[in-house]
Design an enzyme around this catalytic site. Structure first.
Site, mmCIF file in Angstrom:
data_model
loop_
_atom_site.group_PDB
_atom_site.id
_atom_site.type_symbol
_atom_site.label_atom_id
_atom_site.label_comp_id
_atom_site.label_asym_id
_atom_site.label_seq_id
_atom_site.Cartn_x
_atom_site.Cartn_y
_atom_site.Cartn_z
ATOM 1 N N ARG A 94 -66.439 11.740 29.724
ATOM 2 C CA ARG A 94 -66.443 13.118 29.254
ATOM 3 C C ARG A 94 -65.778 13.196 27.885
ATOM 4 O O ARG A 94 -64.814 12.455 27.604
ATOM 5 C CB ARG A 94 -65.667 13.977 30.250
ATOM 6 C CG ARG A 94 -65.631 15.478 29.954
ATOM 7 C CD ARG A 94 -66.976 16.096 30.036
ATOM 8 N NE ARG A 94 -66.892 17.551 30.235
ATOM 9 C CZ ARG A 94 -67.843 18.400 29.882
ATOM 10 N NH1 ARG A 94 -68.936 17.956 29.299
ATOM 11 N NH2 ARG A 94 -67.715 19.699 30.132
ATOM 12 N N THR A 370 -78.305 19.362 29.294
ATOM 13 C CA THR A 370 -77.845 18.130 29.924
ATOM 14 C C THR A 370 -79.073 17.384 30.412
ATOM 15 O O THR A 370 -80.139 17.969 30.559
ATOM 16 C CB THR A 370 -76.908 18.499 31.095
ATOM 17 O OG1 THR A 370 -75.873 19.336 30.602
ATOM 18 C CG2 THR A 370 -76.326 17.283 31.774
ATOM 19 N N GLY A 462 -78.342 21.575 33.605
ATOM 20 C CA GLY A 462 -78.384 23.005 33.912
ATOM 21 C C GLY A 462 -77.077 23.752 33.802
ATOM 22 O O GLY A 462 -76.933 24.820 34.397
#
Length: 561
Positions: A94, A370, A462
């Site tokens: 991340r 994404t 999403g």
């Protein structure tokens, strides 16, 4: 996804197959992604003797070329990996907040959020993690040489691939007056300044050069040297705060997965800073309390129950979850326990909608862009990988010298400390901005195990809807024994606690059900579709992989051999 022809299993496994948006069978391995050309890259790696990690890495780098709206080296994400012995692990890559970030960096002098500052400026760009994550996963579990995995993406960027209609539509948008930015206006043009047409070869020489440095120097090819220098130079010139030191310090982290179970299946998903695994397991535990001999799929009672499970999981998400390196006392064991779910389930009124109260979070219930890829190999290993730029085409900014788009992931932090609003803005402490902190994510790459072996690999893009689309697809397979393509295409709804509403897929929820739900106190809002799921299941008896790519992604493909 709904094929017009019925192919026998024997015919399907005799050859290599590419059925776009259809269920696909294979004997030796499978890759599903949002671009069939990238899925082909992954399968080619499997054919060379690569394992699931190798194929996932190669597919991910290829998507950085073929799917610039979400495939990336300028963003970040997560990998869930299960080996053939049932051992699962995860890789957290991340993005991080830069060292110069502060928790009031998006507020004016009066402490009010400056509209758009956390999504539509260079301050919205987090330190990218993708290259570090792919490199770390490969170093520990990969089989083929790193250069072999990056080379196909270089070839695609250097030699070009056919410009598709999705890219053509994006080019039309970004070159239209009012939508232009210096980078995106030039992005889809050829060397003479002409906007590409469908089926013309799209060549990306700057991206090919960046990928070549990554091929030759590994992680350091991105986080040090020429690329890092150019990133820092661009940031300084455009109001960003990422420096060479930020890039040099970035590391991916291997973490223990969140583990749950459902009626004999083992569920492995991503831990914080993803909220996906915790919420998924909490919702599966809640649904395990219900009697589905009495509650029919897609009935009013079913949709109500699913929405109430989502409401509770998202309230707990908002209250408790964030970067584990900054939040040491998150109650993960409690949130994922069967006892906690039993208590939560007891508070569900099957005749009325609950209330989403921004002042009480989960206490009330006591008593865009994404992409995802899934891989399974013939050795019995599985990968579920989701990575993102946040919005479609991320920040819509990038350096022409480097050829890739920067993320706008800083917008996933809570932007205004202490302010939680009914519109969905959250202000809780666990996810406030801090230097080197990873922002909370909804990405939910998931692997389900059966009898100690990988059974299902699934994930979706999403935004916050990711958690719920993955949850419903997993539930469809495990509870209702749906085929993977049917489970992906079935009705999906989304409730995220705040705003207090059910979003549903248009044409898949009957008018009578909608009226009944409204009479129960639910507010409904339609959407054309939710998610873009990429999934694979494995039948250990027939020894057959079955893959499916969501029909909402016209360029996607499930490819096996």
């Amino acid at each position: 996804m709904k094929s017009k022809f019925a192919y026998s299993l024997l015919f399907c496994i005799a050859f290599n197959f590419v059925y776009l948006n259809a269920q696909t069978y294979a004997k030796n391995g499978m890759v599903t992604s949002s671009n069939s050309l990238s899925s082909e890259v992954g399968v080619a790696i499997l054919k060379k003797g690569g394992n699931a990690i190798d194929a996932a890495v190669a597919t991910a780098f290829s998507l950085a070329v073929t799917l610039p709206s979400a495939g990336n080296i300028g963003g970040g994400g997560f990998i869930v990996y299960m080996d053939s012995n049932g051992k699962a692990t995860t890789f957290d890559f991340r993005e991080k907040a830069p060292l110069a970030a502060t928790n009031d960096m998006y507020l004016d002098k009066e402490g009010i959020l400056i509209e758009g500052s956390n999504h539509h400026s260079a301050l919205a760009i987090g330190v990218p993690g993708t290259v570090a994550g792919l490199f770390k996963a490969h170093k520990k579990y990969g089989k083929l040489p790193w250069a072999t995995l990056v080379q196909p993406a270089i070839d695609q960027a250097k030699n070009g691939f056919p410009f598709n209609w999705s890219l053509y539509a994006a080019a039309g948008y970004f070159t239209k007056e009012g939508n232009k930015s210096p980078f995106m206006d030039a992005y889809f043009r050829d060397g003479k300044g002409k906007v590409l047409e469908p089926d013309e070869l799209w060549k990306q020489p700057a991206l090919a050069a960046t990928l070549t440095l990554i091929r030759d120097k590994g992680k350091d090819g991105f986080y040090k040297g020429e690329v890092a220098k150019k990133i820092a130079k661009w940031m300084k010139a455009n109001g960003g705060i990422i420096t060479k030191k930020d890039l040099r310090k970035y590391e991916s982290i291997e973490r223990e997965p969140i583990k749950g179970s459902y009626k004999g299946y083992d569920i492995y998903s991503m831990p914080p800073p993803s909220s996906g695994g915790v919420a998924l397991v909490e919702m599966m535990n809640l649904m395990e309390q219900a009697n589905f001999d009495e509650i029919e799929f897609n009935s009013t009672a079913y949709v109500h129950l699913v929405a109430e499970a989502m409401r509770r999981a998202f309230a707990d998400r908002a209250e408790h979850l964030g970067d584990p390196d900054f939040n040491l006392n998150m109650p993960l064991d409690k949130l994922t326990s069967k006892a906690f779910a039993k208590n939560r389930f007891a508070g569900i009124d099957m005749t009325r909608a609950s209330v989403s109260d921004s002042t009480k979070f989960g206490q009330l219930y006591d008593g865009k862009s994404t992409t995802h890829l899934s891989v399974m190999d013939k050795g019995g290993n599985a990968v579920s990988l989701t990575y993102t730029l946040e919005y479609g085409y991320g920040s819509k900014m990038g350096s022409p010298e480097l050829g890739f788009i920067f993320n706008n992931e800083m917008g996933d932090f809570n932007p205004q400390p202490g302010i939680t609003k009914s519109n969905g803005q959250i202000g809780t402490a666990p996810n406030l901005v801090a230097p080197e902190k990873r922002m909370l994510s909804s990405m939910t790459p998931t692997i389900v195990g059966k009898n100690g072996k990988p059974y299902l690999a699934i994930g979706s893009p999403g935004g916050r809807t990711i958690i719920n689309t993955v949850f419903q697809t997993v539930f469809n397979v495990l509870e209702f024994n749906m085929r993977i393509d049917k489970a992906i295409e079935a009705l999906k709804i989304h409730h995220q606690w705040l705003p207090d509403r059910i979003i549903y897929e248009k044409h898949l929820l009957s008018p009578d059900t909608r009226k009944a739900l409204e009479a129960m106190g639910h507010t409904l809002q339609e959407r054309s579709n939710l998610g873009a799921l990429m999934g694979i299941t494995y039948d250990p008896v027939k020894k057959v992989f079955t893959g499916a790519a969501d029909s909402s992604r016209p360029d996607g493909g499930a490819i096996g051999y």
